[in-house]
Each structure stands twice: as structure tokens, then as C-alpha cells.
Write an enzyme that holds these catalytic residues in place. Structure first.
Site, PDB file in Angstrom:
ATOM      1  N   CYS A 108      13.093 -18.700  27.382  1.00 35.67           N
ATOM      2  CA  CYS A 108      12.034 -19.547  26.892  1.00 35.67           C
ATOM      3  C   CYS A 108      11.180 -20.054  28.075  1.00 35.67           C
ATOM      4  CB  CYS A 108      12.547 -20.743  25.934  1.00 35.67           C
ATOM      5  SG  CYS A 108      13.744 -20.143  24.941  1.00 35.67           S
ATOM      6  N   ARG A 160       9.875 -13.574  31.752  1.00 33.26           N
ATOM      7  CA  ARG A 160      11.297 -14.167  31.785  1.00 33.26           C
ATOM      8  C   ARG A 160      11.983 -13.463  30.278  1.00 33.26           C
ATOM      9  NH1 ARG A 160      11.574 -18.743  34.759  1.00 33.26           N
ATOM     10  NH2 ARG A 160      13.241 -19.569  33.312  1.00 33.26           N
ATOM     11  N   TRP A 184      13.198 -17.395  23.513  1.00 30.46           N
ATOM     12  CA  TRP A 184      13.959 -16.095  23.183  1.00 30.46           C
ATOM     13  C   TRP A 184      14.935 -16.796  22.380  1.00 30.46           C
ATOM     14  CZ3 TRP A 184      19.260 -15.472  24.587  1.00 30.46           C
ATOM     15  CH2 TRP A 184      19.384 -14.083  24.977  1.00 30.46           C
ATOM     16  N   ASN A 189      13.121 -25.898  25.640  1.00 30.96           N
ATOM     17  CA  ASN A 189      14.157 -24.926  26.089  1.00 30.96           C
ATOM     18  C   ASN A 189      15.331 -25.373  26.176  1.00 30.96           C
ATOM     19  OD1 ASN A 189      11.893 -23.316  26.650  1.00 30.96           O
ATOM     20  ND2 ASN A 189      11.892 -23.540  28.790  1.00 30.96           N
ATOM     21  N   GLY A 190      16.576 -24.825  25.848  1.00 32.04           N
ATOM     22  CA  GLY A 190      17.722 -25.239  26.126  1.00 32.04           C
ATOM     23  C   GLY A 190      18.612 -25.042  24.747  1.00 32.04           C
ATOM     24  N   GLU A 192      25.657  -1.327  40.296  1.00 34.83           N
ATOM     25  CA  GLU A 192      24.171  -1.886  40.314  1.00 34.83           C
ATOM     26  C   GLU A 192      23.537  -0.810  39.610  1.00 34.83           C
ATOM     27  OE1 GLU A 192      22.879  -4.397  40.094  1.00 34.83           O
ATOM     28  OE2 GLU A 192      20.862  -4.034  40.777  1.00 34.83           O
ATOM     29  N   LYS A 211      21.115  -0.972  36.410  1.00 34.92           N
ATOM     30  CA  LYS A 211      19.707  -0.865  36.183  1.00 34.92           C
ATOM     31  C   LYS A 211      19.251   0.373  35.234  1.00 34.92           C
ATOM     32  CE  LYS A 211      18.322  -3.499  38.176  1.00 34.92           C
ATOM     33  NZ  LYS A 211      19.196  -4.613  38.751  1.00 34.92           N
ATOM     34  N   GLU A 226      19.541  -1.449  31.789  1.00 34.87           N
ATOM     35  CA  GLU A 226      18.595  -2.737  31.590  1.00 34.87           C
ATOM     36  C   GLU A 226      17.339  -2.061  30.976  1.00 34.87           C
ATOM     37  OE1 GLU A 226      19.086  -4.401  35.463  1.00 34.87           O
ATOM     38  OE2 GLU A 226      19.309  -6.408  34.531  1.00 34.87           O
ATOM     39  N   HIS A 242      40.873   8.962  35.990  1.00 33.35           N
ATOM     40  CA  HIS A 242      41.817   8.105  34.969  1.00 33.35           C
ATOM     41  C   HIS A 242      41.094   7.967  33.642  1.00 33.35           C
ATOM     42  CE1 HIS A 242      44.766   7.991  38.078  1.00 33.35           C
ATOM     43  NE2 HIS A 242      44.049   7.614  38.992  1.00 33.35           N
ATOM     44  N   LYS A 285      15.116 -12.851  32.173  1.00 32.57           N
ATOM     45  CA  LYS A 285      15.058 -12.915  33.525  1.00 32.57           C
ATOM     46  C   LYS A 285      15.978 -14.233  34.097  1.00 32.57           C
ATOM     47  CE  LYS A 285      13.792 -12.018  37.737  1.00 32.57           C
ATOM     48  NZ  LYS A 285      14.347 -10.657  38.337  1.00 32.57           N
TER      49      LYS A 285
END
Ligand code: G6P
Length: 612
Positions: free
Chosen positions: A2, A27, A76, A102-103, A485, A489, A492, A508, A607
Site C-alpha cells: 500500500c 510497489r 494491496w 498502511n499496515g 534466484e 525471477k 515472479e 532424486h 515491492k
């Protein structure tokens, strides 16, 4: 996550705060809204599900949204789905108080039932609406918006950054925080509030980072900061030292691509001024630790989330190699609840690009509560993690806007290598070895550039895998976290399922997935484990897997069995991740872009994850 922007001054607030929340789009959000105090001194609220453009389309003609005071928000979703009712701003049930939040409010159920008993009603599923009604409740008792806020703060458990307007005092904004960032921007005869300076940087660089439990009241062309105990606060004014250009895409189609291409510079910025050539070591003054204290370190714990966690895994390899100090890497979300064991002489690091990730912050506090010294490695000056840690290092990568972290990752790895040299020179390595490593670090930016020059070639390879459903990423040793990573990527931004695996572990389990439809992206660089990974790749080839191999320049062996090879320059093995990750980033970028996806703002992601 947010975002909040507020304005109070002589100009029309609406275009300023709409532009401000657009700066925060990166964000991640799923609805947006604004509240304006109009010419009749009444608050008007407009909000919409979806992108800010939807909100703009829904706004009435400019004369009806004109006013000099306003607040805006991007949400968000946490409590309640993303829809118009749950979007911010929220208004108290008798229409006096309007706020953006926000929160997360933890005791909202309890507060809600108390407020309902006092006659307040609720029209959304959000926890934020509780705050609006609570402030309204205290306004009757205190007759001052600031006092009503102060009383409310005493009852609310959780995290919040809030900006609030009142129909009873339509000449002011009150903003306050606990655990969620909030910044006051000071312009010429105008003020801003925001949760992220990039929202206001085009208007002013003079800011005050509010601390937890502080309240700023802005009216009559001035402001006053107090805290929850009603003490006056003399806050420090900071000057934001980054340039407006860092929040523009320049000639690049996406922030992510721009940030990938910035890496020769950002890696250099991470080590610039920190190397002491004469002594073959580095200086990290921000750690606030003497040589004697550093020499005593017996163990290191590194705590992080997401991409920062992958950087930590690479850091573990480099530190253990150069300094021979055992390093544990932990997910912050696990660490905070696991009753962690922190032996004496343990140094704890928290790595966070944003410096605001809720789990990382909670883990930091937990380690501190156990008496550990906790150091931060962050990109964001003045962030909560930077402020609350006992010392640390800024990575100086500049604002990172693309949700998928790229340049912050390589800068974090660079800082961890510096740390490894610092500790290594105290414990394990000779000046000659230290200097060789430092010299190679200096060569890394040019080598990154040589990989970036292969962008078109990598785009063509992306074309060959863009319609796949799955991808497997393989690496060994220090390149195993790079495989993780690379897979992250791709997931995402292209929404393809991808997994990172240590190459030898493939047999395995994941080997069962390999067939002619499975792209396998592998890192097979010239080092002690090279022959082993070649055998692993042969196992993939024998099952018709489609190999895309990242190999050392001049290696002709991999060519014979790979569908595509991306050659990268040679470097010392422990610095390989700074190079091997670059093709991974470009590959993910191009796959997502070729699939026509929103590269910079992937669905569901944020973000800066400021909730648990
Ligand atoms: C989010 C971001 C990731 C980031 C992670 C940790 O998930 O989308 O890019 O790696 O948070 O963030 P931090 O700011 O703590 O490094």
C-alpha cells in the site's frame, strides 16, 4: 505494498496526489482512492478497484475535485478482497473522519465490537475502517483531531502509517505512524505526507522521516510533531540525496530492464570508497564495530526474505570461503517464531532492499531482544531496518522500482563479498590473496557489461522457451543460489512454474519431470566442480531435456549437447554469481515481455512487503 500520499498547500491537491500515487504503483496494489477537501470545506471521496487509471476515469470534472488539501492511497488487499468498498480512503460512519492506512490492525475484532456497541457501523471488510470510527469516537471527547488520534493510538495494536482528514477541522492533515513508514515532505508554503519519498521527490527533497508513535499535525502553513505521550518532538530534517532521474525509465521500456542495465554502475557504487588498497582490506565504518570486536566473531546469522535471502546464501559461501566463519541463513518469517539459538559471539545481519519488510524487521527485533548485535544491509536510507539495527551498510543501488529485484541483488552480494574480505583478512587470508580478490572485484562491472551486450542473443533464447509451462534451473556450489534466484525471477514476472535445484540433487526427484518440453537452465562454469555438473547435464540430455547452459567463454564442450549456450567471462569462483545471475535476469525479463505481461508490476506481488 500500500502507498500513501497527502498534500496541503496553495496548489490544487488532486493532480499532485494522483501523480504521487502513480509514482508508488511499482510497489504493487489492487485498488486506489483519494479524498479531497473541496472549496465548500467538505471531504469528497473517490475510489475504484483496479489501476489508478480506473480511478482517474471515474473522477468527476476537475472543478468538483478541486481543493488544496487531499490524501490518496493505493491498496494491496489484506483484510477483504480488492473491491471498491474495501479500497481506501475510509470514512467513519457518521462522516466526520476520512483516512488512508498502511499496515494491519491486530486487535480490530475487539475494537470493532466495542465501536458497534457505541453505535458505529461498518461498510467494508477492512481493519482500517476501525481506525476511522475510533478517531471519530475520541473526537467527541477531545474536540481536537490530533488528540483524538493520540487517544486512538493508545488502543490500537498492530502496524500503521495513516493520514487523516476531518470535516470538523477542514484546514489540516494529521498523519501518524507505528511500524509502517511515513514521511513529511517540506516544500515552499506546502507540505506533503507519503509512505515512500519517490512519491514527492519531484516537489521537494526536504523530508522528515517520522518515527514510531509520532504524530504530525499540518495546518496554517506550518507543522508540529508530537508523540503518543504528548511530548513535543524536534525532528531532524533530511535531504534526499537521489536524483529524480532514478524514478524515470529513461529510454528503457521497463524499469526492470533499466535496473538490469544499471548493474555495472551499481556494483561499482557498492564497493566505491570502501576498499583500502594499501592494506588489501575494506572499510565498513557503518558496522560500528572495532577490529577487536570483529575478530571475536565466531558465527554469523543472516536473515532475509525473497531475493535478499538468495543473496544471503551466496554471502554464506563467500564468507565461509574467505573468513572460515560458519554462517547460517534463515528466512525471516521462520526465524521470528522459531525460538532462535544465538550463541555468544554471533553477529546477526538482516538484509533487506526496502528496509521495511515486516518479517525481517520482526526477526531483527527478536535477535536484538536476545541481546544479539544486529546489523542491517539495506538500500533504503532512513528505512526502519536501517534505523533500528545496531549498525550496517547501505548498498547504494539507487531506487529499485521493478518489483522483481535485480540490481539490489548484485549490490547485496557485492557488500557481502566486502564483508567476507574484511573478516577474511582478520582471520584467514593473506594480503596477496586479499588483493587478488579485490582486483577481481574491480573487474566485475566491465564483465557484467559484456554480458549485457548479449541482450539481443538472450532475447532470442527467451523466444524459444516463452511458451513452456515449467522450467528447471540447476547450479552447484555458489551458483546453486543463483539457480534459485533465476527460477524466482521467472516465476515472479512470467507466471511460469520454475524450480531451482542443486544440479546433483536432480536425480532424486526432478529428473522425473524431464522430457522434450522441459527447458533446463544450467550454470556450468569452469571451476573445481565443472566436470561434475557436466555429468549432471548429460543426464538431462539423455532424457531429451532442452538445455540452456551458462558457460565460461571458450568452453566448447557444453556446446555439443546444449540447445543454447550463453557465454560469460571468467572470474574467481566465489564471485561467479555476480556474473551468472545477469543472463538469468535478462532471460526472465524477455520471457515475461514476450508473453505480453506487465513486467514491472506483476500480479499479486508487492515491492515492499510490510505485512506478515
Ligand atoms: C518482496 C519483493 C522481492 C524482495 C522481497 C524481500 O517479495 O517483491 O523482490 O526480494 O520482498 O524484500 P526486501 O525489501 O526485504 O529485500
Amino acid at each position: 505494498m500500500c502507498g500513501i500520499v497527502g498534500y496541503i498547500g496553495k496548489r490544487n491537491a488532486t493532480p499532485i496526489i494522483i501523480e504521487g500515487i502513480k509514482r508508488l504503483e511499482y510497489r504493487g496494489y489492487d485498488s486506489a482512492g483519494i479524498a479531497i477537501i473541496n472549496k465548500d470545506k467538505k471531504i469528497s471521496v473517490f475510489k475504484e478497484k483496479g489501476k489508478i487509471i480506473e480511478l482517474e476515469r471515474a473522477l468527476p470534472k476537475p472543478s468538483e475535485t478541486a481543493g488544496n488539501i487531499g490524501i490518496a492511497h493505493t491498496r494491496w488487499a489484506t483484510h477483504g478482497e480488492p473491491n471498491q468498498a474495501n479500497a481506501h480512503p475510509h470514512t467513519s460512519s457518521n462522516n466526520r473522519i476520512t483516512l488512508v492506512h498502511n499496515g494491519i490492525i491486530e486487535n480490530y475484532k475487539n475494537l470493532k465490537s466495542k465501536l458497534e456497541k457505541s453505535g458505529y457501523t461498518f461498510s467494508s471488510e477492512t481493519d482500517s475502517e476501525i481506525f476511522a470510527n475510533l478517531i471519530d469516537f475520541f473526537l467527541d471527547k477531545t474536540n481536537s483531531l490530533t488528540e483524538a488520534v493520540r487517544e486512538s493510538m493508545k488502543l490500537v495494536e498492530g502496524t500503521y502509517g495513516i493520514a487523516v482528514l476531518s470535516n470538523d477541522s477542514p484546514d489540516q492533515i494529521v498523519a501518524f505512524r507505528k511500524g509502517s513508514p511515513l514521511i513529511l515532505g517540506i516544500g515552499d508554503d506546502e507540505f506533503f505526507v507519503c509512505s515512500d519519498v519517490s512519491a514527492i521527490i519531484i516537489h521537494t527533497k526536504k523530508v522528515i522521516y517520522l518515527q514510531d508513535n509520532e504524530i504530525v499535525t499540518i495546518k496554517n502553513n506550518t507543522f508540529e510533531i508530537t508523540n503518543v505521550h504528548n511530548e513535543n518532538i524536534k525532528a531532524k530534517v533530511s535531504i534526499v540525496d537521489w536524483d529524480v532521474s532514478s524514478i524515470d525509465k529513461g529510454d528503457f521500456p521497463h524499469f526492470m530492464l533499466k535496473e538490469i542495465f544499471e548493474q555495472p554502475t551499481t556494483v561499482k557504487n557498492a564497493f566505491r570508497g570502501r576498499i583500502v588498497e594499501k592494506l588489501s582490506t575494506v572499510r565498513l565504518g557503518g558496522l560500528n564495530m572495532t577490529g577487536e570486536e570483529l575478530r571475536k566473531v565466531q558465527k554469523i546469522q543472516i536473515i532475509a526474505c525473497g531475493t535478499s535471502w538468495h543473496a544471503a546464501l551466496i554471502g554464506k559461501n563467500i564468507i565461509e570461503h574467505l573468513a572460515r566463519i560458519p554462517v547460517e541463513v534463515e528466512y525471516a518469517s521462520e526465524y521470528r517464531y522459531k525460538n532462535p539459538i544465538i550463541p555468544i559471539e554471533t553477529l546477526v545481519f538482516v538484509i533487506s532492499q526496502s528496509g521495511e519488510t515486516a518479517d525481517s524487521l520482526a526477526a531483527l527485533r527478536e535477535a536484538q531482544a536476545r541481546g544479539a548485535r544486529v546489523l542491517g544491509i539495506t538500500n533504503t536510507i532512513g528505512s526502519t531496518i536501517a534505523r533500528e539495527s545496531d549498525g550496517g551498510v547501505y548498498i547504494h543501488a539507487g531506487t529499485e522500482i521493478g518489483v522483481a529485484s535485480t540490481k539490489a541483488f548484485t549490490s547485496q552480494v557485492t557488500i557481502l563479498s566486502l564483508l567476507a574480505v574484511l573478516l577474511g583478512r582478520m582471520k584467514n587470508i593473506s594480503p596477496v590473496y586479499g588483493m587478488e580478490f579485490i582486483k577481481e572485484l574491480h573487474r566485475i562491472p566491465d564483465k557484467i557489461q559484456r554480458i549485457l551486450d548479449k541482450n539481443d542473443e538472450i532475447e532470442k533464447i527467451a523466444e524459444t522457451i516463452k511458451d513452456s509451462h515449467n522450467a528447471l534451473y540447476l547450479g552447484r556450489g555458489v551458483n546453486f543460489p543463483v539457480a534459485l534466484e533465476g527460477a524466482l525471477k521467472l516465476k515472479e514476472i512470467s507466471y511460469l512454474h520454475a524450480e531451482g535445484y542443486p544440479a546433483a540433487e536432480m536425480k532424486h526427484g526432478p529428473i522425473a519431470l524431464i522430457d522434450e518440453n522441459m527447458p533446463v537452465i544450467s550454470i556450468a562454469l569452469k571451476d573445481v566442480i565443472y566436470e561434475k555438473i557436466i555429468s549432471n547435464l548429460q543426464e538431462v540430455k539423455a532424457r531429451n531435456g532442452r538445455l540452456i547452459t551458462i558457460a565460461t567463454e571458450g568452453d566448447n564442450v557444453v556446446k555439443s549437447f546444449s540447445e543454447n549456450v550463453i557465454y560469460i567471462p571468467e572470474t574467481v569462483p566465489i564471485l561467479q554469481p555476480l556474473l551468472s545471475v545477469i543472463p538469468m535476469q535478462l532471460l526472465a525479463y524477455h520471457v515475461a515481455n514476450l508473453r505480453g505481461l506487465d513486467v514491472d508490476q506483476p500480479r499479486n506481488l508487492a515491492k515492499s512487503v510490510t505485512v506478515e
